[in-house]
Design an enzyme around this catalytic site. Structure first.
Site, PDB file in Angstrom:
ATOM      1  N   LYS A  54     -28.328 -43.169  59.248  1.00 22.88           N
ATOM      2  CA  LYS A  54     -28.778 -41.475  60.397  1.00 22.88           C
ATOM      3  C   LYS A  54     -29.066 -42.140  61.464  1.00 22.88           C
ATOM      4  O   LYS A  54     -29.245 -41.992  62.857  1.00 22.88           O
ATOM      5  CB  LYS A  54     -29.691 -41.259  59.274  1.00 22.88           C
ATOM      6  CG  LYS A  54     -29.243 -40.559  58.198  1.00 22.88           C
ATOM      7  CD  LYS A  54     -30.134 -40.206  56.745  1.00 22.88           C
ATOM      8  CE  LYS A  54     -29.333 -39.373  55.786  1.00 22.88           C
ATOM      9  NZ  LYS A  54     -30.239 -38.840  54.296  1.00 22.88           N
ATOM     10  N   GLN A  98     -35.985 -39.196  53.001  1.00 24.25           N
ATOM     11  CA  GLN A  98     -34.825 -39.418  51.941  1.00 24.25           C
ATOM     12  C   GLN A  98     -35.513 -39.413  50.468  1.00 24.25           C
ATOM     13  O   GLN A  98     -36.399 -40.284  50.480  1.00 24.25           O
ATOM     14  CB  GLN A  98     -35.450 -41.042  52.655  1.00 24.25           C
ATOM     15  CG  GLN A  98     -33.860 -41.906  52.337  1.00 24.25           C
ATOM     16  CD  GLN A  98     -32.555 -41.334  52.894  1.00 24.25           C
ATOM     17  OE1 GLN A  98     -31.989 -41.039  53.748  1.00 24.25           O
ATOM     18  NE2 GLN A  98     -31.456 -40.972  51.142  1.00 24.25           N
ATOM     19  N   ASP A 121     -32.743 -30.932  56.733  1.00 24.14           N
ATOM     20  CA  ASP A 121     -32.337 -30.830  55.081  1.00 24.14           C
ATOM     21  C   ASP A 121     -31.562 -29.601  54.757  1.00 24.14           C
ATOM     22  O   ASP A 121     -31.467 -30.219  53.596  1.00 24.14           O
ATOM     23  CB  ASP A 121     -32.504 -32.202  54.541  1.00 24.14           C
ATOM     24  CG  ASP A 121     -32.472 -33.417  53.861  1.00 24.14           C
ATOM     25  OD1 ASP A 121     -31.216 -32.774  54.242  1.00 24.14           O
ATOM     26  OD2 ASP A 121     -32.770 -33.850  53.491  1.00 24.14           O
TER      27      ASP A 121
END
Ligand code: NDP
Length: 295
Positions: A54, A98, A121
């Site tokens: 990422k 994460q 997200d």
């Protein structure tokens, strides 16, 4: 193989290129550089790889990448304090923790603490609710990528019958909502669905987000259907001690029936990071109050 492969890698590369161009425009015209902060708690090897990838993709798109690696014994209070700090940082437009997080931390508490404006997200209840209400929202990355691939294969999705296997907040539910927005007739299937095979056979678009390796059989696929395989499962490979990735669909069998099908790897998975960058760009534009750049 009878069906046509949906090349997620190529679609993701094009999307990332357009995002990079948009970031350059945003810098030039408004002096804004989108910033994405990723927080990793613990030393899970797979998570470390995801976070690293990422970060690389973020920088490649011309954005600022901020990475924070916290020890595995970090308390929930300390993690939430870090999230609050990032919520308040004007250089950070997107915040991602994460998952999975260690047991002492509630995943939902983390989701609830991320500012909805920075929730790249797309998991905050406010964004989930806005998606259901048809309001502008930051939408979850993997579902967004899945629908982009279906549209790439089929064009307009209006009137198609979509069957989504899986009803998680992360994948199944948002995929179903996004397909509804595309005017599909959507059926959600799950572990209690009666006669799943027959249900799948009625699908013009079949989305598998189950987490069971190669569960969807070839003869579950309606001839000419579009199959989007979200699954990422690590299974033993033929070679002793090695593993390989497979989806939730028996690819070889299903591709004999499908007109379009995503491979694993190289399908939905690669779209996830591209859609994360897209959300970060969108979040940066909205936070700065400038016109959103469509990519
Ligand atoms: P979850 O475990 O949260 O949800 C799985 C869903 O599948 C549940 O709704 C469950 O039903 C349903 N299910 C399980 N077994 C069966 C069965 N035998 N028949 C029908 N339905 C079943 O998984 P996620 O949604 O988080 O992930 C799904 C898959 O997508 C996984 O393989 C995961 O690795 C992958 N994934 C891929 C990503 C990517 O970037 N490509 C990102 C995120 C996930 P019930 O609700 O009834 O229990």
């Amino acid at each position: 193989m009878a069906g046509q492969l949906i090349d997620g890698k190529a679609v993701a590369a094009e999307l990332r290129q357009r995002i990079g161009d948009a970031v350059a425009t945003l810098k030039k015209e408004h002096n804004i550089t989108p910033g994405l902060a990723v927080v990793l708690v613990g030393e899970d090897a797979a998570s470390q790889v995801y976070v690293r990838n990422k970060g690389i993709a973020t920088k490649e798109a011309g954005m600022n990448s901020f990475e924070y690696c916290l020890p595995a014994d970090t308390s929930q209070a300390d993690l939430l304090a870090k999230v609050e700090e990032l919520n308040a940082d004007p250089d950070v437009h997107g915040v991602l923790v994460q998952f999975p997080v260690p047991d002492q931390i509630s995943q939902q508490a983390v989701i609830d603490t991320i500012s909805p404006e920075k929730d790249v997200d797309g998991l905050h209840p406010q964004n989930a609710g806005r998606l259901v209400s048809g309001l502008p929202a930051l939408t979850p990355c993997t579902p967004t990528g899945s629908v982009i691939l279906a549209k790439r294969a089929l064009g307009d999705l209006t009137g198609k019958h979509a069957v989504v296997i899986g009803r998680s907040n992360l994948v199944g539910k948002p995929v179903a909502q996004l397909l509804l927005q595309e005017n599909c007739t959507v059926t959600m299937a799950h572990s209690r669905t009666a006669d799943l095979a027959a249900m799948c056979r009625s699908a013009d678009i079949l989305v598998a987000a189950v987490g069971v390796p190669q569960m969807v059989q070839g003869d579950w696929v309606k001839p000419g259907a579009c199959v989007i395989d979200v699954g990422i499962n690590r299974v033993p490979a033929a070679e002793e001690g090695k593993t390989r990735l497979v989806g939730d669909v028996d690819f070889d069998a299903a591709s004999q029936h499908a007109a379009h099908i995503t491979p694993v790897p190289g399908g939905v998975g690669v779209m996830t990071v591209a859609c994360l960058l897209r959300n970060t760009l969108t979040a940066a534009c909205r936070q700065a109050g400038v016109d959103e750049i469509e990519v």
